[in-house]
Scaffold this active site. Structure first.
Site, PDB file in Angstrom:
ATOM      1  N   ASP A   1     -17.098  -0.864  -5.739  1.00 54.58           N
ATOM      2  CA  ASP A   1     -17.425  -2.221  -5.302  1.00 54.58           C
ATOM      3  C   ASP A   1     -18.595  -2.074  -4.341  1.00 54.58           C
ATOM      4  O   ASP A   1     -18.441  -1.511  -3.255  1.00 54.58           O
ATOM      5  CB  ASP A   1     -16.188  -2.810  -4.599  1.00 54.58           C
ATOM      6  CG  ASP A   1     -16.411  -4.220  -4.061  1.00 54.58           C
ATOM      7  OD1 ASP A   1     -17.581  -4.616  -3.882  1.00 54.58           O
ATOM      8  OD2 ASP A   1     -15.406  -4.909  -3.807  1.00 54.58           O
TER       9      ASP A   1
ATOM     10  N   LYS B   1      -9.131  -3.087  -2.238  1.00 58.92           N
ATOM     11  CA  LYS B   1      -8.106  -2.395  -3.009  1.00 58.92           C
ATOM     12  C   LYS B   1      -8.794  -1.328  -3.852  1.00 58.92           C
ATOM     13  O   LYS B   1     -10.008  -1.343  -4.024  1.00 58.92           O
ATOM     14  CB  LYS B   1      -7.356  -3.410  -3.864  1.00 58.92           C
ATOM     15  CG  LYS B   1      -5.899  -3.068  -4.077  1.00 58.92           C
ATOM     16  CD  LYS B   1      -5.084  -3.011  -2.808  1.00 58.92           C
ATOM     17  CE  LYS B   1      -3.668  -2.537  -3.065  1.00 58.92           C
ATOM     18  NZ  LYS B   1      -2.975  -2.201  -1.818  1.00 58.92           N
TER      19      LYS B   1
ATOM     20  N   TYR C   1      -7.994  -0.846   5.984  1.00 58.39           N
ATOM     21  CA  TYR C   1      -8.211  -1.664   4.796  1.00 58.39           C
ATOM     22  C   TYR C   1      -9.696  -1.897   4.536  1.00 58.39           C
ATOM     23  O   TYR C   1     -10.407  -2.397   5.383  1.00 58.39           O
ATOM     24  CB  TYR C   1      -7.523  -3.027   4.935  1.00 58.39           C
ATOM     25  CG  TYR C   1      -7.679  -3.856   3.684  1.00 58.39           C
ATOM     26  CD1 TYR C   1      -7.071  -3.450   2.505  1.00 58.39           C
ATOM     27  CD2 TYR C   1      -8.469  -4.992   3.660  1.00 58.39           C
ATOM     28  CE1 TYR C   1      -7.225  -4.168   1.338  1.00 58.39           C
ATOM     29  CE2 TYR C   1      -8.639  -5.723   2.501  1.00 58.39           C
ATOM     30  CZ  TYR C   1      -8.011  -5.303   1.341  1.00 58.39           C
ATOM     31  OH  TYR C   1      -8.176  -6.015   0.181  1.00 58.39           O
TER      32      TYR C   1
HETATM   33  P1  13P Z   1     -13.139 -11.235   5.850  1.00 55.78           P
HETATM   34  O1  13P Z   1     -12.333 -11.299   7.102  1.00 55.78           O
HETATM   35  O2  13P Z   1     -14.354 -10.364   5.973  1.00 55.78           O
HETATM   36  O3  13P Z   1     -13.442 -12.575   5.255  1.00 55.78           O
HETATM   37  O4  13P Z   1     -12.247 -10.393   4.809  1.00 55.78           O
HETATM   38  C1  13P Z   1     -11.167 -10.930   4.188  1.00 55.78           C
HETATM   39  C2  13P Z   1     -11.105 -10.248   2.903  1.00 55.78           C
HETATM   40  O5  13P Z   1     -11.578 -10.741   1.911  1.00 55.78           O
HETATM   41  C3  13P Z   1     -10.485  -8.910   2.902  1.00 55.78           C
HETATM   42  O6  13P Z   1     -11.201  -8.042   2.098  1.00 55.78           O
HETATM   43  P1  13P Z   2     -11.542  -6.070  -3.669  1.00 53.54           P
HETATM   44  O1  13P Z   2     -10.673  -4.864  -3.443  1.00 53.54           O
HETATM   45  O2  13P Z   2     -11.687  -6.388  -5.115  1.00 53.54           O
HETATM   46  O3  13P Z   2     -12.856  -5.923  -2.953  1.00 53.54           O
HETATM   47  O4  13P Z   2     -10.796  -7.321  -3.053  1.00 53.54           O
HETATM   48  C1  13P Z   2     -10.615  -7.349  -1.697  1.00 53.54           C
HETATM   49  C2  13P Z   2      -9.921  -8.550  -1.196  1.00 53.54           C
HETATM   50  O5  13P Z   2      -9.580  -8.551  -0.044  1.00 53.54           O
HETATM   51  C3  13P Z   2      -9.627  -9.697  -2.075  1.00 53.54           C
HETATM   52  O6  13P Z   2      -9.009 -10.732  -1.372  1.00 53.54           O
HETATM   53 MG    MG Z   3     -14.687  -6.550  -2.907  1.00 52.26          MG
HETATM   54 MG    MG Z   4     -12.509  -5.294  -6.654  1.00 52.34          MG
END
Ligand code: 13P
Ligand code: 13P
Ligand code: MG
Ligand code: MG
Length: 392
Positions: free
Chosen positions: A15, A235, A232
């Site tokens: 990603d 994923k 984190y």
């Molecule tokens: P943000 O706090 O950067 O919006 O992240 C939330 C999220 O999408 C986790 O990956």
């Molecule tokens: P990805 O692992 O696909 O970047 O998604 C992260 C996320 O926080 C989605 O809500």
């Molecule tokens: Mg992503």
């Molecule tokens: Mg992804």
């Protein structure tokens, strides 16, 4: 079968940033990665390639003769991701460079963020393969479908009626927390296998071999991003390669388990259980609650190392019911809101931002007076009545 027919398939993904949240890869980043691989093909480093995306994950599918874990091929993938991430940064895409955890590339992308599935084999006269790519889930999501493909005769008729498969398959299972692996034989050790892979966050099927001749049959990317980073970052959206037909499961047997949209960990903020929805490339984008988790299957023929195809295998009304069921499961799970078992359990939540919130609440806790009276154990273990005595 000469040496010249050995071929390696490398599926390497990352990603590197996405447009409008974690939704979808931008076409300019795909173009940037494509330019890098096209140049490598011109120079002869790789034989062929196909660049695509599933949701916010950029996928590089490459063929070459350099074997698995080749520094040259991993370096090439790293360069393609870097170039794509530069474009992502210029465009201000969301989480640009998300999975490129370090600048310290030294010959192998494993442990640096990207996911890797690679296999080397002697090409058969006709070599069909299926490349699976998922978004908003983790490598253990392949445990259930791979079990069904390679060990369950109710799924794979060939296990019963094809003598080349009748001896079964060997499963290499990785303990991602301890860094150990075990090889278990199916069908003899099915129950042991299930005892492990039923915990998909910890025990992940990494490779599968055909027992009668040790031919590689399947491989999964097992990288756990959050374990690598210790926090984190997203994923570990996984990929897998499966060989099909002529002594391996038929393509239809390989796709069949995905008619059941089983629950996988991932979805919103990588923190929720949700159904794995099989989709075409056209629908490989995660919208509702950043999901539900999706999986694409591309079919190729590998011919003299070239990738003939792809065919978009879930682009078929035969999977409409699975998609509809996935929507219903999504509705049902969503109604639990922030409650388990929609939200992941505490062990998995450790890698999210939840511990920060819990930390803040720590000094709000006061001693519970009644605890001493009612809950704190007063009985010694030796005094406990045993199960046999109470349940006779
Ligand atoms: P943000 O706090 O950067 O919006 O992240 C939330 C999220 O999408 C986790 O990956
Ligand atoms: P990805 O692992 O696909 O970047 O998604 C992260 C996320 O926080 C989605 O809500
Ligand atoms: Mg992503
Ligand atoms: Mg992804």
């Amino acid at each position: 079968m000469g040496e010249e027919r050995r071929v390696t398939i490398s599926v390497i993904k990352a990603d590197i940033g996405s447009i409008a949240g974690h939704h979808k890869v931008h076409p300019d980043t795909i173009a940037a990665a494509t330019r890098v691989l096209a140049e490598a093909k011109r120079k002869g480093t790789i034989i062929d390639f196909y660049v695509t995306h599933v949701g916010d994950d950029l996928q590089l599918i490459m063929t070459h003769r350099k074997g698995v874990d080749s520094p040259e091929i991993h370096g090439l993938a790293w360069e393609a991701f870097k170039k794509a991430a530069e474009v992502a940064k210029e465009l201000g895409l969301y989480a640009a460079g998300q999975d490129l955890l370090s600048d310290a590339f030294s010959g192998n992308v494993r442990g640096l963020g990207p996911g890797v599935a690679e296999m080397e084999f002697v090409e058969r006269p006709s070599e069909p393969i299926v490349v699976f790519m998922a978004d908003k889930t983790e490598p253990g999501a392949f445990n259930l479908p791979l079990y069904r493909i390679f060990a369950d005769p109710f799924n794979t008729a060939g296990l019963v009626i094809d003598p080349r498969m009748h001896d079964g398959f060997k499963f290499e299972v990785l303990d991602v927390l301890e860094g150990k692996y075990v090889v278990l034989n199916a069908p003899e050790e099915l129950y042991d296998l299930l005892a492990l892979i039923g915990t998909p966050s910890r025990y992940v099927i990494k490779r599968i071999y055909r027992k009668r001749d040790n031919e590689i049959a399947a491989v999964v990317s097992v990288e756990r991003l959050n374990l690598i980073a210790g926090r984190y970052v997203g994923k570990d959206d996984p990929v897998a390669i499966v060989r099909a037909q002529s002594g391996f499961p038929a393509v239809g047997e390989i796709l069949e388990p995905f008619s059941f949209p089983h629950l996988v960990a991932g979805w919103m903020r990588g923190s929720h259980w949700g159904p794995l929805m099989p989709v075409s490339l056209r629908d490989a984008k995660c919208t509702r609650f950043d999901g539900p988790p999706r999986i694409v299957a591309l079919g190729f023929q590998v011919t003299k190392g070239k990738l003939i195809g792809p065919v978009d295998l879930f682009d078929d009304p035969a999977f409409d019911e699975a998609r509809r069921l996935a929507q219903q499961i999504a509705d049902y799970m969503r109604r639990h809101g922030p409650f388990m078992p929609h939200r992941l359990g505490p062990e998995e939540m450790e890698y999210t931002t939840l511990p920060q919130v819990l930390e803040k609440l720590k000094n709000r806790f006061a001693e519970a007076k009644d605890y001493e009276k009612y809950i704190k154990p007063k009985i010694k273990k030796s005094e406990l009545l045993t199960g046999e005595e109470t349940h006779d």
